[in-house]
Design a protein around this motif. Sequence first.
Motif, mmCIF file in Angstrom:
data_model
loop_
_atom_site.group_PDB
_atom_site.id
_atom_site.type_symbol
_atom_site.label_atom_id
_atom_site.label_comp_id
_atom_site.label_asym_id
_atom_site.label_seq_id
_atom_site.Cartn_x
_atom_site.Cartn_y
_atom_site.Cartn_z
ATOM 1 N N LYS A 7 0.493 -1.176 0.002
ATOM 2 C CA LYS A 7 -0.089 -0.133 -0.246
ATOM 3 C C LYS A 7 0.990 0.954 0.015
ATOM 4 C CE LYS A 7 -3.609 1.899 2.357
ATOM 5 N NZ LYS A 7 -5.136 2.182 1.104
ATOM 6 N N ILE A 8 1.707 1.149 0.839
ATOM 7 C CA ILE A 8 2.956 2.373 0.961
ATOM 8 C C ILE A 8 3.333 2.714 -1.079
ATOM 9 C CG2 ILE A 8 4.933 3.276 2.377
ATOM 10 C CD1 ILE A 8 4.473 1.618 4.251
ATOM 11 N N PHE A 9 4.214 1.983 -1.304
ATOM 12 C CA PHE A 9 4.707 1.788 -2.442
ATOM 13 C C PHE A 9 3.310 1.844 -3.576
ATOM 14 C CE2 PHE A 9 7.433 -2.265 -1.648
ATOM 15 C CZ PHE A 9 8.745 -1.947 -0.880
ATOM 16 N N LYS A 10 1.761 1.661 -3.065
ATOM 17 C CA LYS A 10 1.146 2.343 -4.378
ATOM 18 C C LYS A 10 0.918 4.027 -4.388
ATOM 19 C CE LYS A 10 -1.143 -1.908 -5.022
ATOM 20 N NZ LYS A 10 -2.154 -2.856 -5.021
ATOM 21 N N LEU A 11 1.260 3.993 -2.733
ATOM 22 C CA LEU A 11 0.638 5.945 -2.566
ATOM 23 C C LEU A 11 1.792 6.312 -2.758
ATOM 24 C CD1 LEU A 11 -1.041 5.446 1.080
ATOM 25 C CD2 LEU A 11 -2.282 6.102 -0.691
ATOM 26 N N ALA A 12 3.315 5.985 -2.656
ATOM 27 C CA ALA A 12 4.543 6.465 -3.056
ATOM 28 C C ALA A 12 4.004 6.872 -4.594
ATOM 29 C CB ALA A 12 5.155 6.240 -2.414
ATOM 30 N N LYS A 63 4.062 1.941 12.225
ATOM 31 C CA LYS A 63 4.861 3.272 11.562
ATOM 32 C C LYS A 63 4.401 2.668 10.719
ATOM 33 C CE LYS A 63 9.060 4.218 14.002
ATOM 34 N NZ LYS A 63 10.567 3.974 13.334
ATOM 35 N N LEU A 64 3.937 1.909 10.181
ATOM 36 C CA LEU A 64 3.392 1.884 8.219
ATOM 37 C C LEU A 64 1.818 2.854 8.215
ATOM 38 C CD1 LEU A 64 4.485 -2.212 7.577
ATOM 39 C CD2 LEU A 64 5.031 -0.301 6.783
ATOM 40 N N ASP A 65 1.396 2.296 9.334
ATOM 41 C CA ASP A 65 -0.188 2.657 9.728
ATOM 42 C C ASP A 65 0.355 4.041 9.450
ATOM 43 O OD1 ASP A 65 -1.805 -0.110 9.376
ATOM 44 O OD2 ASP A 65 -1.438 0.824 11.645
ATOM 45 N N ASN A 66 1.343 4.958 10.127
ATOM 46 C CA ASN A 66 1.221 6.459 10.275
ATOM 47 C C ASN A 66 2.018 6.444 8.865
ATOM 48 O OD1 ASN A 66 0.307 5.753 12.793
ATOM 49 N ND2 ASN A 66 2.718 6.336 13.793
ATOM 50 N N LEU A 67 2.512 6.064 8.211
ATOM 51 C CA LEU A 67 3.031 5.963 7.062
ATOM 52 C C LEU A 67 2.209 6.188 5.797
ATOM 53 C CD1 LEU A 67 6.431 4.466 7.079
ATOM 54 C CD2 LEU A 67 5.886 6.763 6.707
ATOM 55 N N ILE A 68 1.098 5.070 6.190
ATOM 56 C CA ILE A 68 0.103 5.619 5.566
ATOM 57 C C ILE A 68 -0.796 6.983 5.117
ATOM 58 C CG2 ILE A 68 -2.089 4.400 4.719
ATOM 59 C CD1 ILE A 68 -0.261 1.442 4.635
ATOM 60 N N GLU A 69 -0.673 7.077 6.325
ATOM 61 C CA GLU A 69 -1.643 8.575 6.519
ATOM 62 C C GLU A 69 -1.425 9.634 5.875
ATOM 63 O OE1 GLU A 69 -4.723 8.409 7.928
ATOM 64 O OE2 GLU A 69 -4.794 6.426 7.123
ATOM 65 N N LEU A 70 0.569 9.917 6.004
ATOM 66 C CA LEU A 70 1.366 10.246 5.865
ATOM 67 C C LEU A 70 0.887 10.627 3.937
ATOM 68 C CD1 LEU A 70 3.257 13.156 6.336
ATOM 69 C CD2 LEU A 70 5.096 11.132 6.386
ATOM 70 N N PHE A 71 1.099 9.785 3.510
ATOM 71 C CA PHE A 71 1.108 9.779 2.374
ATOM 72 C C PHE A 71 -0.246 10.595 1.949
ATOM 73 C CE2 PHE A 71 4.307 6.680 2.082
ATOM 74 C CZ PHE A 71 5.736 7.344 1.456
ATOM 75 N N LYS A 72 -1.712 9.253 2.183
ATOM 76 C CA LYS A 72 -3.024 10.074 2.294
ATOM 77 C C LYS A 72 -2.819 11.418 2.591
ATOM 78 C CE LYS A 72 -4.741 5.524 2.996
ATOM 79 N NZ LYS A 72 -6.259 4.569 4.070
ATOM 80 N N ASN A 73 -2.156 12.438 3.407
ATOM 81 C CA ASN A 73 -2.322 13.507 3.215
ATOM 82 C C ASN A 73 -1.354 13.791 3.134
ATOM 83 O OD1 ASN A 73 -4.177 12.951 6.389
ATOM 84 N ND2 ASN A 73 -2.584 13.600 7.314
ATOM 85 N N TYR A 74 -0.338 13.865 1.835
ATOM 86 C CA TYR A 74 0.330 14.811 0.386
ATOM 87 C C TYR A 74 -0.391 14.610 -0.466
ATOM 88 C CZ TYR A 74 3.664 16.457 3.639
ATOM 89 O OH TYR A 74 5.167 16.984 4.496
ATOM 90 N N ILE A 75 -1.524 13.654 -0.882
ATOM 91 C CA ILE A 75 -1.938 13.436 -1.442
ATOM 92 C C ILE A 75 -3.483 13.893 -1.980
ATOM 93 C CG2 ILE A 75 -3.138 11.553 -3.105
ATOM 94 C CD1 ILE A 75 -0.775 9.334 -2.102
#
Length: 81
Positions: A7-12, A63-75
């Motif tokens: 999911k992080i790769f896709k969000l990136a 940490k992975l959940d937090n990173l997912i939320e961070l990417f979603k916020n930037y998107i």
Amino acid sequence: MEEKLLKIFKLADSLNEKQDKVYAQIIYTADKNKTVEISIISKENYSYIERCQFNISQNTLLKLDNLIELFKNYIDDAKNK
């Protein structure tokens, strides 16, 4: 954990396509520590805006959940402009 990393790769990828001010960088080191470094970098001056490093061998689900939320916020920020 693998699903969250995917999911992080896709969000990136999505961030890179939708944001004109920042891009994502993911670096994986396959040594005994299995270190992952995920960064959001400014396209203007290539400085780090956000940076997180962790070892996959440790329990990193929060940490992975937090990173997912961070990417979603930037998107979402890119969508709102």
